[in-house]
Design an enzyme around this catalytic site. Structure first.
Site, PDB file in Angstrom:
ATOM      1  N   SER A  29       0.843  -1.199   0.000  1.00  0.00           N
ATOM      2  CA  SER A  29       0.000   0.000   0.000  1.00  0.00           C
ATOM      3  C   SER A  29       0.880   1.252   0.000  1.00  0.00           C
ATOM      4  CB  SER A  29      -0.885   0.007   1.242  1.00  0.00           C
ATOM      5  OG  SER A  29      -1.610  -1.202   1.301  1.00  0.00           O
ATOM      6  N   GLY A  30       0.257   2.367  -0.388  1.00  0.00           N
ATOM      7  CA  GLY A  30       0.995   3.624  -0.472  1.00  0.00           C
ATOM      8  C   GLY A  30       1.297   3.961  -1.927  1.00  0.00           C
ATOM      9  N   SER A  31       1.909   5.119  -2.141  1.00  0.00           N
ATOM     10  CA  SER A  31       2.097   5.590  -3.519  1.00  0.00           C
ATOM     11  C   SER A  31       3.151   4.772  -4.280  1.00  0.00           C
ATOM     12  CB  SER A  31       2.476   7.074  -3.516  1.00  0.00           C
ATOM     13  OG  SER A  31       3.625   7.292  -2.731  1.00  0.00           O
ATOM     14  N   ASP A  86       6.355  -3.969  -0.948  1.00  0.00           N
ATOM     15  CA  ASP A  86       5.669  -2.902  -0.221  1.00  0.00           C
ATOM     16  C   ASP A  86       6.599  -1.705  -0.046  1.00  0.00           C
ATOM     17  OD1 ASP A  86       3.665  -1.606   1.164  1.00  0.00           O
ATOM     18  OD2 ASP A  86       3.308  -3.257   2.559  1.00  0.00           O
ATOM     19  N   GLY A 100       3.107   2.357   7.896  1.00  0.00           N
ATOM     20  CA  GLY A 100       1.807   2.766   8.427  1.00  0.00           C
ATOM     21  C   GLY A 100       1.448   4.201   8.123  1.00  0.00           C
ATOM     22  N   GLY A 101       2.279   4.857   7.274  1.00  0.00           N
ATOM     23  CA  GLY A 101       1.952   6.227   6.864  1.00  0.00           C
ATOM     24  C   GLY A 101       0.586   6.302   6.204  1.00  0.00           C
ATOM     25  N   GLY A 102       0.188   5.189   5.607  1.00  0.00           N
ATOM     26  CA  GLY A 102      -1.139   5.135   4.972  1.00  0.00           C
ATOM     27  C   GLY A 102      -2.149   4.390   5.836  1.00  0.00           C
ATOM     28  N   GLU A 108      -0.590  -5.113   6.206  1.00  0.00           N
ATOM     29  CA  GLU A 108       0.747  -5.175   5.585  1.00  0.00           C
ATOM     30  C   GLU A 108       1.660  -6.123   6.378  1.00  0.00           C
ATOM     31  OE1 GLU A 108       1.203  -0.740   3.564  1.00  0.00           O
ATOM     32  OE2 GLU A 108       1.705  -0.991   5.653  1.00  0.00           O
TER      33      GLU A 108
HETATM   34  C1  5RP Z   1       1.091   2.375   4.223  1.00  0.00           C
HETATM   35  C2  5RP Z   1       2.568   2.219   4.189  1.00  0.00           C
HETATM   36  C3  5RP Z   1       3.276   2.719   2.983  1.00  0.00           C
HETATM   37  O1  5RP Z   1       3.956   1.667   2.383  1.00  0.00           O
HETATM   38  C4  5RP Z   1       4.227   3.802   3.431  1.00  0.00           C
HETATM   39  O2  5RP Z   1       3.479   4.824   4.070  1.00  0.00           O
HETATM   40  C5  5RP Z   1       4.997   4.408   2.244  1.00  0.00           C
HETATM   41  O3  5RP Z   1       4.126   5.081   1.389  1.00  0.00           O
HETATM   42  P1  5RP Z   1       4.649   5.901   0.139  1.00  0.00           P
HETATM   43  O4  5RP Z   1       5.227   4.920  -0.830  1.00  0.00           O
HETATM   44  O5  5RP Z   1       3.399   6.597  -0.374  1.00  0.00           O
HETATM   45  O6  5RP Z   1       5.657   6.896   0.619  1.00  0.00           O
HETATM   46  O7  5RP Z   1       3.189   1.707   5.089  1.00  0.00           O
HETATM   47  O8  5RP Z   1       0.568   1.990   5.454  1.00  0.00           O
END
Ligand code: 5RP
Length: 237
Positions: A29-31, A86, A100-102, A108
């Site tokens: 998850s995430g960008s 991931d 967990g930023g998202g 995950e």
């Molecule tokens: C989501 C996550 C993402 O993998 C993490 O936040 C990185 O995100 P991004 O690729 O958008 O910087 O752990 O829970």
């Protein structure tokens, strides 16, 4: 495309080169993970990869995979996952992570724990010497437990805030219907294994975003002489 997106794109494309036909894949998850899912879909569409089945780590990755016609299977229906790919919010030299930023770290971590191999894809802004100096540690808590957990975290010398939503009044609600506390410890996190266990031991906590001893390989995207390049650092213990 801005430089961070260029770094994420090159690392996403490199990650898909690690995928083989007939694999069961954990979809992160995430960008950055979203770019790997798109790159995976391109490779499936071109026929380069066949018989791939994905296991989603979030509502985000599930929706994206469905839109891109990537077949999915439920986590509970697989006994093992060949490879999980991931992103991460922080990666230290020993490949310990904050994720967990998202707000997706519960699923995950389940997917990462079931995977034979965890491949982390990041741009170089995510590499740190010490965890939690810059990025707060996300902790998923039951909705009516957030204040009680916050108080226990304070006794551990951690400062935490309830993550608030944007474009919705009130807090972020996770895919599981819970809330997120983002924690900062004064000196960062030097002992991730201990902190991971202590936080998960607090009543009301579902899971925290420390991923300890789970990562097998990290791919890092960076810009060198105006060109995006990818490399894989060695783990330093
Ligand atoms: C989501 C996550 C993402 O993998 C993490 O936040 C990185 O995100 P991004 O690729 O958008 O910087 O752990 O829970």
């Amino acid at each position: 495309m801005d430089s961070q997106t260029q770094m994420k794109q090159i690392v996403a494309d490199a990650a898909i080169k690690e995928v083989e036909s007939d694999m069961i894949l954990g979809l992160g998850s995430g960008s950055t993970a979203a770019l790997t899912i798109k790159s995976l879909a391109d490779n499936i569409r071109s026929g380069e990869l066949q018989n791939i089945v994905g296991v989603a780590t979030s509502f985000q990755s599930e929706v994206l995979a469905l839109e891109l016609n990537i077949p999915l299977i439920d986590l509970a229906s697989v006994s093992e996952i060949d490879l999980a790919i991931d992103g991460a919010d922080e990666v230290d030299p020993g490949f310990q992570l904050i994720k967990g930023g998202g707000a997706c770290h519960v699923r995950e971590k389940l997917v990462a724990s079931k995977a034979d191999k965890l491949l982390i894809v990041v741009d170089e802004t995510k590499l740190v010497q010490n965890l939690n100096k810059a990025f707060p540690l996300p902790v998923e808590v039951l909705p009516n437990a957030w204040k009680q957990v916050k108080e226990v975290i304070a006794e551990m010398n951690g400062y935490s805030t309830l993550r608030m939503a944007t474009k919705k009044a009130g807090p972020v609600v996770t895919d599981q219907g819970n809330l997120i506390l983002d924690i900062t410890f004064n000196d960062g996190i030097k002992n991730p294994k201990e902190i991971e266990m202590s936080i998960n031991n607090i009543p009301g906590v579902l899971e925290n975003g420390l991923f300890v001893d789970l990562t097998d390989k990290v791919l890092v995207g960076k810009i060198e002489n105006n060109i995006p390049v990818v490399y894989s650092p060695s783990k330093i213990n």
